[in-house]
Design a protein around this motif. Structure first.
Motif, PDB file in Angstrom:
ATOM      1  N   TRP A  51       0.845  -1.184   0.000  1.00  0.00           N
ATOM      2  CA  TRP A  51       0.000   0.000   0.000  1.00  0.00           C
ATOM      3  C   TRP A  51       0.884   1.238   0.000  1.00  0.00           C
ATOM      4  O   TRP A  51       1.925   1.279   0.642  1.00  0.00           O
ATOM      5  CB  TRP A  51      -0.910   0.020   1.215  1.00  0.00           C
ATOM      6  CG  TRP A  51      -2.037  -0.980   1.145  1.00  0.00           C
ATOM      7  CD1 TRP A  51      -2.032  -2.205   0.554  1.00  0.00           C
ATOM      8  CD2 TRP A  51      -3.330  -0.817   1.709  1.00  0.00           C
ATOM      9  NE1 TRP A  51      -3.245  -2.819   0.724  1.00  0.00           N
ATOM     10  CE2 TRP A  51      -4.060  -1.991   1.425  1.00  0.00           C
ATOM     11  CE3 TRP A  51      -3.947   0.180   2.428  1.00  0.00           C
ATOM     12  CZ2 TRP A  51      -5.377  -2.178   1.837  1.00  0.00           C
ATOM     13  CZ3 TRP A  51      -5.253   0.005   2.843  1.00  0.00           C
ATOM     14  CH2 TRP A  51      -5.971  -1.163   2.545  1.00  0.00           C
ATOM     15  N   VAL A  52       0.478   2.272  -0.714  1.00  0.00           N
ATOM     16  CA  VAL A  52       1.278   3.486  -0.848  1.00  0.00           C
ATOM     17  C   VAL A  52       1.051   4.395   0.365  1.00  0.00           C
ATOM     18  O   VAL A  52      -0.081   4.691   0.737  1.00  0.00           O
ATOM     19  CB  VAL A  52       0.915   4.237  -2.143  1.00  0.00           C
ATOM     20  CG1 VAL A  52       1.697   5.533  -2.250  1.00  0.00           C
ATOM     21  CG2 VAL A  52       1.184   3.360  -3.350  1.00  0.00           C
ATOM     22  N   VAL A  96      -2.561   7.434   3.000  1.00  0.00           N
ATOM     23  CA  VAL A  96      -2.416   6.002   2.708  1.00  0.00           C
ATOM     24  C   VAL A  96      -3.541   5.596   1.777  1.00  0.00           C
ATOM     25  O   VAL A  96      -4.685   6.028   1.939  1.00  0.00           O
ATOM     26  CB  VAL A  96      -2.514   5.160   4.005  1.00  0.00           C
ATOM     27  CG1 VAL A  96      -2.381   3.684   3.689  1.00  0.00           C
ATOM     28  CG2 VAL A  96      -1.490   5.584   5.003  1.00  0.00           C
ATOM     29  N   SER A  97      -3.205   4.754   0.784  1.00  0.00           N
ATOM     30  CA  SER A  97      -4.256   4.204  -0.075  1.00  0.00           C
ATOM     31  C   SER A  97      -3.808   2.835  -0.576  1.00  0.00           C
ATOM     32  O   SER A  97      -2.619   2.575  -0.705  1.00  0.00           O
ATOM     33  CB  SER A  97      -4.554   5.130  -1.254  1.00  0.00           C
ATOM     34  OG  SER A  97      -3.409   5.264  -2.057  1.00  0.00           O
ATOM     35  N   GLY A 101      -7.507   1.548  -4.791  1.00  0.00           N
ATOM     36  CA  GLY A 101      -8.208   2.792  -4.477  1.00  0.00           C
ATOM     37  C   GLY A 101      -9.486   2.576  -3.682  1.00  0.00           C
ATOM     38  O   GLY A 101     -10.349   3.444  -3.631  1.00  0.00           O
ATOM     39  N   THR A 102      -9.637   1.412  -3.038  1.00  0.00           N
ATOM     40  CA  THR A 102     -10.835   1.103  -2.261  1.00  0.00           C
ATOM     41  C   THR A 102     -10.751   1.655  -0.846  1.00  0.00           C
ATOM     42  O   THR A 102     -11.738   2.076  -0.279  1.00  0.00           O
ATOM     43  CB  THR A 102     -11.028  -0.430  -2.202  1.00  0.00           C
ATOM     44  OG1 THR A 102     -11.000  -0.937  -3.524  1.00  0.00           O
ATOM     45  CG2 THR A 102     -12.344  -0.792  -1.560  1.00  0.00           C
ATOM     46  N   TYR A 103      -9.559   1.625  -0.266  1.00  0.00           N
ATOM     47  CA  TYR A 103      -9.357   2.082   1.108  1.00  0.00           C
ATOM     48  C   TYR A 103      -8.429   3.291   1.109  1.00  0.00           C
ATOM     49  O   TYR A 103      -7.515   3.396   0.283  1.00  0.00           O
ATOM     50  CB  TYR A 103      -8.714   0.986   1.963  1.00  0.00           C
ATOM     51  CG  TYR A 103      -9.631  -0.163   2.247  1.00  0.00           C
ATOM     52  CD1 TYR A 103     -10.403  -0.190   3.397  1.00  0.00           C
ATOM     53  CD2 TYR A 103      -9.715  -1.234   1.357  1.00  0.00           C
ATOM     54  CE1 TYR A 103     -11.248  -1.252   3.667  1.00  0.00           C
ATOM     55  CE2 TYR A 103     -10.548  -2.303   1.618  1.00  0.00           C
ATOM     56  CZ  TYR A 103     -11.320  -2.310   2.763  1.00  0.00           C
ATOM     57  OH  TYR A 103     -12.148  -3.359   3.023  1.00  0.00           O
ATOM     58  N   LEU A 127     -16.789   4.771   0.208  1.00  0.00           N
ATOM     59  CA  LEU A 127     -18.146   4.416  -0.225  1.00  0.00           C
ATOM     60  C   LEU A 127     -18.258   4.683  -1.720  1.00  0.00           C
ATOM     61  O   LEU A 127     -17.761   5.695  -2.213  1.00  0.00           O
ATOM     62  CB  LEU A 127     -19.174   5.235   0.546  1.00  0.00           C
ATOM     63  CG  LEU A 127     -19.186   5.005   2.058  1.00  0.00           C
ATOM     64  CD1 LEU A 127     -20.161   5.962   2.712  1.00  0.00           C
ATOM     65  CD2 LEU A 127     -19.551   3.569   2.367  1.00  0.00           C
ATOM     66  N   PRO A 128     -18.919   3.773  -2.435  1.00  0.00           N
ATOM     67  CA  PRO A 128     -19.056   4.007  -3.874  1.00  0.00           C
ATOM     68  C   PRO A 128     -19.899   5.253  -4.134  1.00  0.00           C
ATOM     69  O   PRO A 128     -20.867   5.537  -3.422  1.00  0.00           O
ATOM     70  CB  PRO A 128     -19.756   2.748  -4.394  1.00  0.00           C
ATOM     71  CG  PRO A 128     -20.291   2.051  -3.198  1.00  0.00           C
ATOM     72  CD  PRO A 128     -19.543   2.555  -1.999  1.00  0.00           C
ATOM     73  N   THR A 129     -19.521   5.998  -5.122  1.00  0.00           N
ATOM     74  CA  THR A 129     -20.262   7.207  -5.490  1.00  0.00           C
ATOM     75  C   THR A 129     -21.470   6.799  -6.317  1.00  0.00           C
ATOM     76  O   THR A 129     -21.318   6.093  -7.321  1.00  0.00           O
ATOM     77  CB  THR A 129     -19.359   8.147  -6.308  1.00  0.00           C
ATOM     78  OG1 THR A 129     -18.140   8.321  -5.608  1.00  0.00           O
ATOM     79  CG2 THR A 129     -20.008   9.484  -6.537  1.00  0.00           C
TER      80      THR A 129
END
Length: 189
Positions: A51-52, A96-97, A101-103, A127-129
């Motif tokens: 994770w970055v 952090v991601s 790109g989910t968290y 949360l999905p847009t």
């Protein structure tokens, strides 16, 4: 005996100045700020490796920003270590991601030069847009022409305080001259 005391006093003042001037010069140099911690899910388990993790100094522009690493188990308590720089006490932000790109998560903290901080970060799921519902009759409106984005002006790196260095050298030379004068005057007498 009085002349030796005077020379000892002058030498002690010269020594004090020689110690203080490099300290003033170092105070203006960017020094490392080390940050370590754990990136975890809400249940406390470590996120996977890769994770970055990025960190930036919000108060000062420093060379190499943003500093970046990826998560990997460093010790049983930490899965990332970052080293940034600061000239003075500054506010930093860590982002952090995950690769998909989910968290994501973000934390801010304050640290000064040569400080080591532990910053633990808990990620949460984005949360999905919701997709917009199409309108029954599309309306056409002319889009405004986009204004050109200004080009950011790069900030030059901080310069050493040459004025302080020159003043310190001049003061040291004056003190050496005074000591030499009194020493030769005492020997002639």
């Amino acid at each position: 005996m009085k002349g030796k005391q005077k020379i000892a006093q002058i030498f002690s003042i010269a020594l004090a100045l020689m110690v203080m001037i490099p300290t003033a010069v170092v105070a203006q140099m960017p020094l490392p700020v080390t940050v370590r911690g754990a990136v975890t899910y809400a249940n406390g388990t470590f996120v996977p490796d890769g994770w970055v993790v990025t960190m930036e100094n919000l108060d000062e522009v420093q060379t190499g920003e943003p500093w970046t690493t990826t998560t990997e188990l460093v010790t049983p308590n930490w899965n990332y270590i970052l080293v940034g720089t600061a000239t003075n006490a500054s506010t930093f932000r860590i982002n952090v991601s995950d690769p998909a790109g989910t968290y994501t998560a973000s934390e801010t903290f304050t640290a000064g030069p040569m400080e080591m901080k532990t910053v633990n970060i808990t990620v949460s799921e984005l949360l999905p847009t919701p997709s917009p519902t199409p309108s029954p009759t599309p309306t056409l409106t002319p889009s405004p022409t986009p204004s050109p984005t200004p080009t950011p002006t790069p900030t030059p790196p901080p310069m050493p305080p040459w004025g302080l260095i020159i003043i310190g050298v001049i003061i040291a030379l004056i003190i050496v001259g005074v000591v030499a004068y009194y020493y030769t005057k005492k020997r002639r007498a």
